[in-house]
Design an enzyme around this catalytic site. Structure first.
Site, PDB file in Angstrom:
ATOM      1  N   SER A 188       0.873  -1.190   0.000  1.00 57.38           N
ATOM      2  CA  SER A 188       0.000   0.000   0.000  1.00 57.38           C
ATOM      3  C   SER A 188       0.898   1.224   0.000  1.00 57.38           C
ATOM      4  O   SER A 188       1.192   1.785  -1.043  1.00 57.38           O
ATOM      5  CB  SER A 188      -0.950  -0.022   1.193  1.00 57.38           C
ATOM      6  OG  SER A 188      -1.945  -1.008   0.990  1.00 57.38           O
ATOM      7  N   GLY A 189       1.374   1.650   1.192  1.00 51.79           N
ATOM      8  CA  GLY A 189       2.246   2.831   1.230  1.00 51.79           C
ATOM      9  C   GLY A 189       3.728   2.499   1.103  1.00 51.79           C
ATOM     10  O   GLY A 189       4.551   3.370   0.864  1.00 51.79           O
ATOM     11  N   GLY A 239      -1.234  -0.914   5.173  1.00 55.49           N
ATOM     12  CA  GLY A 239      -0.346  -1.533   6.144  1.00 55.49           C
ATOM     13  C   GLY A 239      -0.564  -0.982   7.540  1.00 55.49           C
ATOM     14  O   GLY A 239      -0.542  -1.726   8.534  1.00 55.49           O
ATOM     15  N   ASN A 287       3.810  -2.737  13.894  1.00 56.43           N
ATOM     16  CA  ASN A 287       3.982  -1.752  12.818  1.00 56.43           C
ATOM     17  C   ASN A 287       5.427  -1.240  12.735  1.00 56.43           C
ATOM     18  O   ASN A 287       5.804  -0.632  11.735  1.00 56.43           O
ATOM     19  CB  ASN A 287       3.015  -0.583  12.976  1.00 56.43           C
ATOM     20  CG  ASN A 287       1.785  -0.763  12.098  1.00 56.43           C
ATOM     21  OD1 ASN A 287       1.734  -1.685  11.285  1.00 56.43           O
ATOM     22  ND2 ASN A 287       0.807   0.107  12.255  1.00 56.43           N
ATOM     23  N   TYR A 288       6.220  -1.457  13.801  1.00 54.79           N
ATOM     24  CA  TYR A 288       7.668  -1.202  13.681  1.00 54.79           C
ATOM     25  C   TYR A 288       8.346  -2.566  13.671  1.00 54.79           C
ATOM     26  O   TYR A 288       9.120  -2.934  14.540  1.00 54.79           O
ATOM     27  CB  TYR A 288       8.177  -0.303  14.815  1.00 54.79           C
ATOM     28  CG  TYR A 288       7.716   1.125  14.635  1.00 54.79           C
ATOM     29  CD1 TYR A 288       8.158   1.868  13.555  1.00 54.79           C
ATOM     30  CD2 TYR A 288       6.820   1.714  15.525  1.00 54.79           C
ATOM     31  CE1 TYR A 288       7.716   3.169  13.354  1.00 54.79           C
ATOM     32  CE2 TYR A 288       6.380   3.012  15.331  1.00 54.79           C
ATOM     33  CZ  TYR A 288       6.838   3.730  14.242  1.00 54.79           C
ATOM     34  OH  TYR A 288       6.397   5.012  14.043  1.00 54.79           O
TER      35      TYR A 288
HETATM   36  P1  FDA Z   1       3.428  -1.362   3.337  1.00 54.85           P
HETATM   37  O1  FDA Z   1       2.731  -1.159   2.054  1.00 54.85           O
HETATM   38  O2  FDA Z   1       4.886  -1.601   3.304  1.00 54.85           O
HETATM   39  O3  FDA Z   1       2.680  -2.511   4.122  1.00 54.85           O
HETATM   40  C1  FDA Z   1       3.069  -2.951   5.410  1.00 54.85           C
HETATM   41  C2  FDA Z   1       2.641  -4.404   5.599  1.00 54.85           C
HETATM   42  O4  FDA Z   1       1.236  -4.537   5.397  1.00 54.85           O
HETATM   43  C3  FDA Z   1       3.280  -5.358   4.579  1.00 54.85           C
HETATM   44  O5  FDA Z   1       3.430  -6.626   5.169  1.00 54.85           O
HETATM   45  C4  FDA Z   1       2.247  -5.417   3.478  1.00 54.85           C
HETATM   46  O6  FDA Z   1       2.360  -6.564   2.674  1.00 54.85           O
HETATM   47  C5  FDA Z   1       0.953  -5.375   4.257  1.00 54.85           C
HETATM   48  N1  FDA Z   1      -0.136  -4.736   3.515  1.00 54.85           N
HETATM   49  C6  FDA Z   1      -0.088  -3.514   2.925  1.00 54.85           C
HETATM   50  N2  FDA Z   1      -1.258  -3.241   2.358  1.00 54.85           N
HETATM   51  C7  FDA Z   1      -2.073  -4.289   2.602  1.00 54.85           C
HETATM   52  C8  FDA Z   1      -3.425  -4.572   2.256  1.00 54.85           C
HETATM   53  N3  FDA Z   1      -4.136  -3.712   1.552  1.00 54.85           N
HETATM   54  N4  FDA Z   1      -3.955  -5.750   2.627  1.00 54.85           N
HETATM   55  C9  FDA Z   1      -3.228  -6.634   3.344  1.00 54.85           C
HETATM   56  N5  FDA Z   1      -1.937  -6.424   3.707  1.00 54.85           N
HETATM   57  C10 FDA Z   1      -1.370  -5.251   3.338  1.00 54.85           C
HETATM   58  N6  FDA Z   1       3.198   3.779  12.745  1.00 54.85           N
HETATM   59  C11 FDA Z   1       2.363   4.358  13.642  1.00 54.85           C
HETATM   60  O7  FDA Z   1       1.563   3.668  14.275  1.00 54.85           O
HETATM   61  N7  FDA Z   1       2.387   5.709  13.832  1.00 54.85           N
HETATM   62  C12 FDA Z   1       3.217   6.523  13.152  1.00 54.85           C
HETATM   63  O8  FDA Z   1       3.200   7.733  13.358  1.00 54.85           O
HETATM   64  C13 FDA Z   1       4.119   5.924  12.201  1.00 54.85           C
HETATM   65  N8  FDA Z   1       5.006   6.669  11.507  1.00 54.85           N
HETATM   66  C14 FDA Z   1       5.896   6.077  10.631  1.00 54.85           C
HETATM   67  C15 FDA Z   1       6.835   6.831   9.951  1.00 54.85           C
HETATM   68  C16 FDA Z   1       7.751   6.221   9.089  1.00 54.85           C
HETATM   69  C17 FDA Z   1       8.739   7.082   8.341  1.00 54.85           C
HETATM   70  C18 FDA Z   1       7.731   4.820   8.925  1.00 54.85           C
HETATM   71  C19 FDA Z   1       8.721   4.145   8.023  1.00 54.85           C
HETATM   72  C20 FDA Z   1       6.795   4.055   9.593  1.00 54.85           C
HETATM   73  C21 FDA Z   1       5.863   4.670  10.447  1.00 54.85           C
HETATM   74  N9  FDA Z   1       4.921   3.924  11.136  1.00 54.85           N
HETATM   75  C22 FDA Z   1       4.073   4.530  12.027  1.00 54.85           C
HETATM   76  C23 FDA Z   1       4.832   2.484  10.922  1.00 54.85           C
HETATM   77  C24 FDA Z   1       3.746   2.170   9.874  1.00 54.85           C
HETATM   78  O9  FDA Z   1       2.491   2.268  10.485  1.00 54.85           O
HETATM   79  C25 FDA Z   1       3.935   0.751   9.322  1.00 54.85           C
HETATM   80  O10 FDA Z   1       5.191   0.627   8.736  1.00 54.85           O
HETATM   81  C26 FDA Z   1       2.830   0.374   8.341  1.00 54.85           C
HETATM   82  O11 FDA Z   1       2.772  -1.021   8.225  1.00 54.85           O
HETATM   83  C27 FDA Z   1       3.057   0.996   6.987  1.00 54.85           C
HETATM   84  O12 FDA Z   1       1.970   0.791   6.144  1.00 54.85           O
HETATM   85  P2  FDA Z   1       2.174   0.973   4.576  1.00 54.85           P
HETATM   86  O13 FDA Z   1       0.912   0.647   3.899  1.00 54.85           O
HETATM   87  O14 FDA Z   1       2.815   2.286   4.308  1.00 54.85           O
HETATM   88  O15 FDA Z   1       3.292  -0.109   4.297  1.00 54.85           O
END
Ligand code: FDA
Length: 539
Positions: free
Chosen positions: A109-110, A181, A474-475
């Site tokens: 996703s992100g 995510g 999430n971390y």
């Molecule tokens: P990404 O797309 O990488 O997905 C993360 C995981 O979820 C992967 O295993 C992926 O396969 C799975 N996934 C993604 N989309 C899916 C879907 N539609 N269906 C099923 N599975 C799916 N956390 C927090 O609580 N508060 C905060 O303020 C922050 N701030 C922050 C800042 C920065 C710079 C980073 C790097 C990280 C954070 N985080 C955070 C952590 C963040 O919440 C965590 O990394 C999330 O999983 C990111 O989601 P994304 O969709 O961006 O990631």
């Protein structure tokens, strides 16, 4: 060049597409691409949805959502194709063809997964990138919204604020994090002491299960709906969209920042904060950031504790409250700023306050390499312990390291541990996330930064939660343990599973066993089913 139409010559079209992309016809990848091309049905769709390795846009599509350049090196395993569906049927087709031809699917996703799990795998894989699933529909009358998984938090906040300045959503602080995510692992930010996690405020979802069925809350059932709100991504299915409950915020909130370095009693003030912050009214969010900064002595470094927070109220109320409960902080009017909630999103996201349009910019902040680890703290750390923590930030590897320490309490204390998979509720004073960062150019030296984060984690052992030593999914931290590529026993996964989910891990395993017994959706830390087929075969 005029491309043939699918209705005329489907097979020829596939051959043309594959030869254009340079793919060798005898390779197993071809079977997948063939399968998908047939299901997508026309050339113009295929060219917008399938990015095979020789496609000129492959690298830019891959890199567009890599938010940890630790996993952007020539040696990093790459997907043989990235699929960017335009509609639900494309998602189902990708799932169907991945299953049929034995490719692992990584859902992105992100792209903020801190261990890169949404775009890296050790086995042959494709990425299902939801970058075209970013629609957001805000209904202020009923105080709800539907948000597709590929939308960023910045896009979500922007869409809410475009309609009203008195509703918000309690999710994370980084505007480029994806809903998909983030919601799958819990998700917290400046409103979590008042309203809980993002996951606590999800009221429905649209998901595709391993059999390609499109499910909502009712049809997936309460067990699955429970599991997808915090049990970690890439495990129970592909979540396409979430229905969220919006929460009220005042038209004016007050943000503040107070910096204290070692010479200004940072250690003592941090020590005192531990006894107070989690008991403050839930309208107040307060976070400490520990970083290395320049000292007032030329050429010298010191460590700074940045106390940053937000009150859902005006500046006078904030100052009266802090002077009464936490006078040691020395909060003054010049440390405070009244603004709208959406401006506070910019403030906490480290963005310029000029225009909220920046929330739509996925490249507003530089991308770095990083390693994260997390802890939960239940008893105040003695002053000597904090001194040791601070002194580790003076080490060379910590030039760009940060410990982010949000106070818990408030609503988090009221929600039972088993309400959702995220179990870290009452009894926590704060969470601590340690992030060490370096540049992509320094990737060859990543080992020294990662070692620093492990040493810091080891140093913190006596001061943090025990049995299990809890961590925030999430971390994600692969140091805690990983799954095998094939069968992973319950015992093996329990090592990291109980840290992230405590006793909820058992229920997550039961749900997984029911909805995905063959363990199709998996990664290094996905929940394994109880008796997987490998085990049944006696392997
Ligand atoms: P990404 O797309 O990488 O997905 C993360 C995981 O979820 C992967 O295993 C992926 O396969 C799975 N996934 C993604 N989309 C899916 C879907 N539609 N269906 C099923 N599975 C799916 N956390 C927090 O609580 N508060 C905060 O303020 C922050 N701030 C922050 C800042 C920065 C710079 C980073 C790097 C990280 C954070 N985080 C955070 C952590 C963040 O919440 C965590 O990394 C999330 O999983 C990111 O989601 P994304 O969709 O961006 O990631």
């Amino acid at each position: 060049m005029k491309f043939p139409q699918f209705s005329m010559l489907p097979f020829l079209m596939v051959v043309v597409m594959l030869s254009l992309s340079g793919t060798t016809l005898s390779h197993p990848h071809w079977d997948f691409l063939h399968c998908l091309s047939l299901r997508l049905a026309n050339y113009s769709t295929i060219s917008k949805v399938i990015y095979a390795q020789n496609n000129p846009s492959y690298s830019s599509v891959l890199n567009a959502s890599i938010h940890n350049t630790r996993f952007s090196t020539p040696a990093t395993p790459k997907p043989f194709a990235i699929i960017t569906p335009l509609k639900t049927s494309h998602v189902r087709s990708t799932l169907y063809c991945s299953k049929k031809h034995g490719f692992q699917l990584r859902i992105r996703s992100g792209g903020h997964d801190v261990e890169g799990l949404s775009y890296v795998s050790e086995v042959p894989f494709v990425i299902l990138d939801l970058l075209n699933f970013r629609a957001i529909k805000v209904d202020t009358k009923n105080e709800v919204a539907w948000v597709q998984s590929g939308a960023t938090l910045g896009e979500l906040y922007y869409a809410i604020a475009a309609k009203t300045n008195t509703l918000a959503f309690p999710a994370g602080m980084c505007h480029t994090v994806g809903a998909g995510g983030h919601f799958s692992g819990g998700g917290y930010g400046t409103l979590f002491r008042k309203y809980g996690l993002a996951a606590d405020n999800i009221i429905d979802a649209r998901m595709i299960d391993v059999n390609g069925r499109i499910l909502d809350r009712k049809s997936m059932g309460e067990d699955v709906f429970w599991a997808i709100r915090g049990g970690g991504g890439n495990t129970f299915g592909i979540v396409l969209a979430w229905k969220i409950k919006l929460v009220p915020v005042p038209a004016v909130v007050t943000v503040f920042t107070v910096n204290k370095n070692l010479e200004q009693n940072a250690t003592k003030i941090f020590h005192r904060w531990q006894y107070i912050a989690h008991k403050l009214p839930d309208d107040l969010f307060m976070n400490i950031w520990i970083t290395k900064v320049n000292s007032s002595q030329v050429g010298m470094k010191t460590v700074q504790a940045t106390f940053r927070g937000m009150l859902l109220g005006g500046v006078d109320e904030l100052i009266t409250l802090i002077q009464d409960k936490f006078p040691e902080l020395g909060l003054a009017e010049e440390n405070c700023n009244e603004m709208s909630w959406i401006e506070s999103v910019l403030y906490f996201g480290g963005l310029p306050l000029q225009s909220v349009d920046i929330l739509l910019d996925k490249n507003a902040l530089p991308t770095v390499s990083l390693k994260a680890k997390s802890d939960y703290v239940k008893e105040p750390i003695p002053e000597s312990g904090i001194e040791g923590l601070m002194s580790m930030f003076l080490e060379e590897e910590a030039d760009n390291a940060v410990a982010m320490i949000p106070a818990f309490g408030g609503k988090m204390d009221d929600i039972p541990e088993n309400e959702l998979p995220y179990p870290h509720r009452a009894g926590n004073l704060f969470e601590a996330t340690y992030i060490v960062q370096w540049t992509k150019e320094e990737n060859a030296e990543s080992g020294k930064y990662i070692s620093w984060s492990r040493r810091l984690y080891s140093y913190m052992t006596p001061y943090v939660s025990k049995s299990p030593r809890e961590a925030y999914v999430n971390y994600r931290d692969l140091d805690l343990g990983i799954n095998n590529n094939d069968y992973t026993s319950y015992e093996q996964a329990s090592i990291w599973g109980f840290k992230y989910f405590k006793n909820n891990f058992k229920r997550l395993v039961q749900v997984k066993t029911k909805v995905d017994p063959m363990n199709f959706f998996r990664n290094e830390q996905s929940i394994p089913p109880l008796l997987s087929p490998w085990k049944k075969k006696g392997n």
